[in-house]
Design an enzyme around this catalytic site. Sequence first.
Site, short mmCIF file in Angstrom:
data_model
loop_
_atom_site.label_atom_id
_atom_site.label_comp_id
_atom_site.label_asym_id
_atom_site.label_seq_id
_atom_site.Cartn_x
_atom_site.Cartn_y
_atom_site.Cartn_z
N LYS A 188 0.81 -1.22 0.00
CA LYS A 188 0.00 0.00 0.00
C LYS A 188 0.84 1.28 0.00
O LYS A 188 0.32 2.35 -0.27
CB LYS A 188 -0.97 0.00 1.17
CG LYS A 188 -1.93 -1.17 1.21
CD LYS A 188 -2.81 -1.31 -0.03
CE LYS A 188 -3.74 -0.16 -0.23
NZ LYS A 188 -4.82 -0.50 -1.19
C1 LIG Z 1 -2.71 -6.80 4.07
C2 LIG Z 1 -3.31 -6.37 2.76
N1 LIG Z 1 -3.37 -7.25 1.77
C3 LIG Z 1 -3.93 -6.94 0.58
C4 LIG Z 1 -4.47 -5.71 0.34
C5 LIG Z 1 -5.15 -5.48 -0.98
O1 LIG Z 1 -4.58 -4.53 -1.76
P1 LIG Z 1 -5.48 -3.64 -2.73
O2 LIG Z 1 -6.17 -2.63 -1.87
O3 LIG Z 1 -4.53 -3.03 -3.67
O4 LIG Z 1 -6.48 -4.54 -3.40
C6 LIG Z 1 -4.42 -4.75 1.35
C7 LIG Z 1 -5.01 -3.43 1.12
O5 LIG Z 1 -5.70 -2.81 1.80
C8 LIG Z 1 -3.84 -5.09 2.59
O6 LIG Z 1 -3.80 -4.20 3.62
#
Ligand SMILES: Cc1ncc(COP(=O)(O)O)c(C=O)c1O
Length: 464
Positions: A44
């Site tokens: 992120k």
């Molecule tokens: C631990 C974790 N994994 C995966 C994601 C997913 O990423 P995205 O928001 O780009 O779909 C996030 C995002 O909030 C996250 O905090």
Amino acid sequence: MTVYESILDAIGGTPLLRLKRLGEGVRPRIYAKLEFQNIGGSVKDRAALSMIRAAERAGLLEPGGTVVEGTSGNTGIGLSLVAAQLGYRSVIFAPAATAAEKIRLLRAFGAEVHLVADFVPRSDPGHLANQAAAFAASTPGAWLALQYDNPANPQAHLESTGPEIWADTAGSVTHFVASVGTGGTISGTGRYLKQASDGRVQVIAADPEHSRYGGGNGSLKYTEGAGHPLHPASTEDIWPEAFDTALVDKFISVSDRDAIFTARRAAREEGLLIGATGGTALAAALNLAETLDEERTIVVILPDSGRNYLSTYFDDHWLTSLGFLEPTTPEGTVRSLLTSAPAGVQLLASDLTAAEAVVELHSRDLAPDEPVFLVLDRGETFGTVHPREVVGVVTLRSLESVDPASLAVAAGIPYRTVAAGLPVGERTSQSAGRGLSETADGRHGAGLGVVAVLVDGRIAATIP
Ligand SMILES: Cc1ncc(COP(=O)(O)O)c(C=O)c1O
């Protein structure tokens, strides 16, 4: 070696790692993209930097301004570290159930953190997004990042994550696997890889079980940061604009158990300390690998570090307390009590009136004092549900003594949850489930003492 002039230059450019042990015996090559190597510890950081830079260009964020966002942690960490470098204040709203480590990291990076209820309808003013929006609206110079709908979120991955994967695999990637929170990672990276390969790269969304994205009913899960739960009282199901579902060739659903235990395997077998969304993506990649030949190359995103979850997924007591782990000696555990007690759970929708609930329970032929859990309504589809979705316990006898027109929920009494794997002696020390003790006032089912037994974090049985 690389020399950076600014910490912001250290965001992105993460390596790929060939998974030799987890991928042993499978035909395709599996490479993991180590997003926890970003400076704030997650994928992120890329979106945070991109969104702040876009806001500056658009004149929405000016010197001395305040960055505001509602986030389960990682986006907030990225925003607060970027904000601090660029001279902005950061105010982050996070769900109360967020892992303690992430809350501490937010504060360590200088964020002002507000914890809010984590499972309320989208229309409720207490909802995370509404709280963040209200704060931003009343704060001069505030800019709300709105990661779920902000085009600069997927854009970050179109410009960095996608090109990195294409270059580092020399164009040999055939399958891209990622979990989906806002959808920024999968959409931006997926779009780049599809464009670069003339549509050849397959995009696979690894989705927590019950997530709406993959077609589930929106029940809660323990996998933090991905999936799309939906409160049953929500009037509409709003999907993020950052998530371009048209890019997804396939959804693979992964249970909390598989996600958590795959993350734990990754730590022990590959030296990769990752969170449960990385576990979700890895489990999906391994599942996918079974169907592919040796000519294929899978790239899987590992979004964040297990250091965020040392008190949860990597803590045996936490896992045991939710029934994910059994103690080494099963004799004398709560589960052993269940062999003699009737297993199974009776659930009732919480929007029935007492009269309707009585009719329903008579049709199920229940004993007058058999405990029934009131769940937030999931219509036809509810089954075993997450304990936070259960409102309380009623019995046929208790319902018959209340005003038939009143909501059944008014007769709910609290219950306790206990893990199937705990020694019997410890079972009374478990936390109370969410109940309505204030409305029960001891009249209905007082002393019922219902204990809900958790297996894999879900109510699987009751014991008297
Ligand atoms: C631990 C974790 N994994 C995966 C994601 C997913 O990423 P995205 O928001 O780009 O779909 C996030 C995002 O909030 C996250 O905090």
